[in-house]
Design a protein around this motif. Structure first.
Motif, PDB file in Angstrom:
ATOM      1  N   LYS A 221       0.832  -1.208   0.000  1.00  0.00           N
ATOM      2  CA  LYS A 221       0.000   0.000   0.000  1.00  0.00           C
ATOM      3  C   LYS A 221       0.862   1.251   0.000  1.00  0.00           C
ATOM      4  O   LYS A 221       0.479   2.296  -0.563  1.00  0.00           O
ATOM      5  CB  LYS A 221      -0.907  -0.025   1.224  1.00  0.00           C
ATOM      6  CG  LYS A 221      -1.944   1.090   1.242  1.00  0.00           C
ATOM      7  CD  LYS A 221      -2.875   0.926   2.428  1.00  0.00           C
ATOM      8  CE  LYS A 221      -3.945   2.009   2.425  1.00  0.00           C
ATOM      9  NZ  LYS A 221      -4.906   1.859   3.562  1.00  0.00           N
ATOM     10  N   ALA A 222       2.034   1.154   0.607  1.00  0.00           N
ATOM     11  CA  ALA A 222       2.921   2.310   0.683  1.00  0.00           C
ATOM     12  C   ALA A 222       3.603   2.623  -0.645  1.00  0.00           C
ATOM     13  O   ALA A 222       4.152   3.721  -0.833  1.00  0.00           O
ATOM     14  CB  ALA A 222       3.984   2.080   1.766  1.00  0.00           C
ATOM     15  N   GLU A 223       3.601   1.681  -1.556  1.00  0.00           N
ATOM     16  CA  GLU A 223       4.235   1.892  -2.860  1.00  0.00           C
ATOM     17  C   GLU A 223       3.439   2.936  -3.656  1.00  0.00           C
ATOM     18  O   GLU A 223       2.215   3.066  -3.515  1.00  0.00           O
ATOM     19  CB  GLU A 223       4.270   0.588  -3.656  1.00  0.00           C
ATOM     20  CG  GLU A 223       5.168  -0.472  -3.062  1.00  0.00           C
ATOM     21  CD  GLU A 223       6.637  -0.224  -3.375  1.00  0.00           C
ATOM     22  OE1 GLU A 223       6.944   0.713  -4.133  1.00  0.00           O
ATOM     23  OE2 GLU A 223       7.483  -0.973  -2.852  1.00  0.00           O
ATOM     24  N   ALA A 224       4.161   3.677  -4.493  1.00  0.00           N
ATOM     25  CA  ALA A 224       3.500   4.663  -5.351  1.00  0.00           C
ATOM     26  C   ALA A 224       2.516   3.975  -6.281  1.00  0.00           C
ATOM     27  O   ALA A 224       2.684   2.804  -6.633  1.00  0.00           O
ATOM     28  CB  ALA A 224       4.550   5.422  -6.151  1.00  0.00           C
ATOM     29  N   ALA A 225       1.498   4.709  -6.700  1.00  0.00           N
ATOM     30  CA  ALA A 225       0.451   4.125  -7.540  1.00  0.00           C
ATOM     31  C   ALA A 225       1.010   3.592  -8.857  1.00  0.00           C
ATOM     32  O   ALA A 225       0.490   2.618  -9.426  1.00  0.00           O
ATOM     33  CB  ALA A 225      -0.643   5.152  -7.805  1.00  0.00           C
ATOM     34  N   ASP A 226       2.086   4.232  -9.358  1.00  0.00           N
ATOM     35  CA  ASP A 226       2.638   3.800 -10.645  1.00  0.00           C
ATOM     36  C   ASP A 226       3.818   2.832 -10.481  1.00  0.00           C
ATOM     37  O   ASP A 226       4.454   2.440 -11.462  1.00  0.00           O
ATOM     38  CB  ASP A 226       3.072   4.999 -11.484  1.00  0.00           C
ATOM     39  CG  ASP A 226       4.208   5.788 -10.848  1.00  0.00           C
ATOM     40  OD1 ASP A 226       4.529   5.527  -9.657  1.00  0.00           O
ATOM     41  OD2 ASP A 226       4.771   6.657 -11.536  1.00  0.00           O
ATOM     42  N   ALA A 227       4.114   2.416  -9.259  1.00  0.00           N
ATOM     43  CA  ALA A 227       5.205   1.457  -9.039  1.00  0.00           C
ATOM     44  C   ALA A 227       4.757   0.067  -9.505  1.00  0.00           C
ATOM     45  O   ALA A 227       3.632  -0.363  -9.235  1.00  0.00           O
ATOM     46  CB  ALA A 227       5.581   1.418  -7.566  1.00  0.00           C
ATOM     47  N   VAL A 228       5.646  -0.625 -10.210  1.00  0.00           N
ATOM     48  CA  VAL A 228       5.360  -1.999 -10.639  1.00  0.00           C
ATOM     49  C   VAL A 228       5.775  -2.922  -9.500  1.00  0.00           C
ATOM     50  O   VAL A 228       6.967  -3.131  -9.251  1.00  0.00           O
ATOM     51  CB  VAL A 228       6.107  -2.348 -11.937  1.00  0.00           C
ATOM     52  CG1 VAL A 228       5.872  -3.810 -12.298  1.00  0.00           C
ATOM     53  CG2 VAL A 228       5.651  -1.440 -13.066  1.00  0.00           C
ATOM     54  N   VAL A 229       4.790  -3.450  -8.785  1.00  0.00           N
ATOM     55  CA  VAL A 229       5.041  -4.274  -7.606  1.00  0.00           C
ATOM     56  C   VAL A 229       5.180  -5.735  -8.024  1.00  0.00           C
ATOM     57  O   VAL A 229       4.461  -6.210  -8.909  1.00  0.00           O
ATOM     58  CB  VAL A 229       3.888  -4.106  -6.585  1.00  0.00           C
ATOM     59  CG1 VAL A 229       4.113  -4.998  -5.364  1.00  0.00           C
ATOM     60  CG2 VAL A 229       3.777  -2.644  -6.163  1.00  0.00           C
ATOM     61  N   ARG A 230       6.083  -6.444  -7.366  1.00  0.00           N
ATOM     62  CA  ARG A 230       6.286  -7.879  -7.641  1.00  0.00           C
ATOM     63  C   ARG A 230       5.865  -8.681  -6.416  1.00  0.00           C
ATOM     64  O   ARG A 230       6.070  -8.258  -5.262  1.00  0.00           O
ATOM     65  CB  ARG A 230       7.755  -8.149  -7.950  1.00  0.00           C
ATOM     66  CG  ARG A 230       8.318  -7.357  -9.142  1.00  0.00           C
ATOM     67  CD  ARG A 230       8.069  -8.070 -10.450  1.00  0.00           C
ATOM     68  NE  ARG A 230       8.810  -9.313 -10.472  1.00  0.00           N
ATOM     69  CZ  ARG A 230      10.120  -9.411 -10.814  1.00  0.00           C
ATOM     70  NH1 ARG A 230      10.808  -8.337 -11.142  1.00  0.00           N
ATOM     71  NH2 ARG A 230      10.717 -10.592 -10.823  1.00  0.00           N
ATOM     72  N   CYS A 231       5.303  -9.847  -6.652  1.00  0.00           N
ATOM     73  CA  CYS A 231       4.942 -10.744  -5.557  1.00  0.00           C
ATOM     74  C   CYS A 231       6.221 -11.312  -4.943  1.00  0.00           C
ATOM     75  O   CYS A 231       7.071 -11.856  -5.660  1.00  0.00           O
ATOM     76  CB  CYS A 231       4.051 -11.877  -6.067  1.00  0.00           C
ATOM     77  SG  CYS A 231       3.689 -13.156  -4.827  1.00  0.00           S
ATOM     78  N   ASP A 232       6.354 -11.185  -3.634  1.00  0.00           N
ATOM     79  CA  ASP A 232       7.556 -11.689  -2.968  1.00  0.00           C
ATOM     80  C   ASP A 232       7.665 -13.211  -3.058  1.00  0.00           C
ATOM     81  O   ASP A 232       8.773 -13.759  -2.957  1.00  0.00           O
ATOM     82  CB  ASP A 232       7.552 -11.271  -1.484  1.00  0.00           C
ATOM     83  CG  ASP A 232       7.802  -9.783  -1.306  1.00  0.00           C
ATOM     84  OD1 ASP A 232       8.380  -9.174  -2.228  1.00  0.00           O
ATOM     85  OD2 ASP A 232       7.405  -9.240  -0.257  1.00  0.00           O
ATOM     86  N   ASN A 233       6.556 -13.883  -3.238  1.00  0.00           N
ATOM     87  CA  ASN A 233       6.578 -15.351  -3.263  1.00  0.00           C
ATOM     88  C   ASN A 233       6.893 -15.912  -4.643  1.00  0.00           C
ATOM     89  O   ASN A 233       7.774 -16.757  -4.788  1.00  0.00           O
ATOM     90  CB  ASN A 233       5.232 -15.903  -2.784  1.00  0.00           C
ATOM     91  CG  ASN A 233       5.227 -17.422  -2.720  1.00  0.00           C
ATOM     92  OD1 ASN A 233       5.979 -18.025  -1.966  1.00  0.00           O
ATOM     93  ND2 ASN A 233       4.384 -18.041  -3.538  1.00  0.00           N
ATOM     94  N   CYS A 234       6.188 -15.448  -5.673  1.00  0.00           N
ATOM     95  CA  CYS A 234       6.368 -16.039  -7.015  1.00  0.00           C
ATOM     96  C   CYS A 234       7.119 -15.143  -7.987  1.00  0.00           C
ATOM     97  O   CYS A 234       7.545 -15.593  -9.047  1.00  0.00           O
ATOM     98  CB  CYS A 234       5.016 -16.427  -7.616  1.00  0.00           C
ATOM     99  SG  CYS A 234       3.924 -15.031  -7.978  1.00  0.00           S
TER     100      CYS A 234
END
Length: 246
Positions: A221-234
């Motif tokens: 949630k703290a990441e910027a709206a345009d940040a490409v987030v990656r799943c820590d698991n997969c």
């Protein structure tokens, strides 16, 4: 990496299209007609070999019959010549006696050879019947194989037409996405069994089905709206939507 939230959501559309293409490719590979064709091809090949062997046996038997009939004819001709000499009385009494004795032996030889001819004729009839039966079965197997191939080709045409339509839809989506986002997505898709981007839905990654702890969700949630987030698991791209709860 950063990408507009709208582009990240479009990435889910691209993933859905790619999954559809994967399904169509699997459907094409898994058509029941493939097994039918394999079975029909094996049966056709086996029958073809049997027909060739039966035809070879028939040819051998035909040559055997020809030889047996020639042997009979040779004995008959010799006996006929001997009989002509006997009827003419030409020759010494001993020669004529020998001819009579030889004709007796030739008569027995002829009878034996004629029995051989009959036996060969029976085998010839059996060989001809087998060739006829096997040829009919081979012709039927050819029809079965062609029908299965026809059904497969019709299924191919249907699937390929759908693939072309889905590819056009993919091109329409892909051409508006950033190249670097497409590159990352493509690499991850190759590494992760066809799924490079997954939705974050109610605390869960829909790619690996792992549910995130509250602390992890807060970090996302703290990441910027345009940040490409990656799943820590997969490791897949984790796309946030209005249903992500972050």
């Amino acid at each position: 990496m950063n990408a507009a939230p709208a582009d990240q959501i479009r990435l889910l559309d691209l993933q859905a299209i790619d999954s559809k293409l994967d399904q169509l490719a699997h459907r094409r590979r898994s058509l029941p007609e493939h097994a039918e064709i394999d079975k029909a091809t094996a049966e056709h090949t086996a029958l073809k070999d049997l027909v060739i062997a039966a035809q070879a046996q028939l040819g051998d038997t035909e040559r055997e019959q020809t030889k047996a009939e020639q042997d009979v004819e040779q004995v008959r001709a010799r006996a006929a010549r001997n009989q002509q000499r006997l009827d003419s009385g030409t020759g010494s009494p001993r020669d004529l006696e020998n001819l009579q004795h030889e004709n007796g032996s030739l008569a027995k030889r002829q009878a034996d050879l004629e029995d051989i001819v009959l036996e060969v004729m029976e085998r010839l009839d059996s060989s001809q019947t087998r060739v006829t039966e096997l040829t009919a079965r081979l012709d039927h197997s050819t029809v079965v194989l062609k029908e299965a191939e026809g059904r497969r080709d019709a299924a191919f045409a249907e699937i390929d037409a759908e693939v072309e339509k889905v590819k056009r839809d993919r091109d329409a989506v892909a051409q508006v996405l950033p190249a670097d986002l497409i590159k990352l997505y493509t690499r991850l898709r190759e590494q992760q069994g066809g799924v490079g981007a997954a939705r974050l839905f109610q605390r869960r990654c829909e790619g690996c089905r792992v549910e995130f702890a509250a602390a992890d969700l807060n970090a996302i949630k703290a990441e910027a709206a345009d940040a490409v987030v990656r799943c820590d698991n997969c490791g897949r791209i984790l796309v946030r939507t209005g249903e992500s709860g972050v």
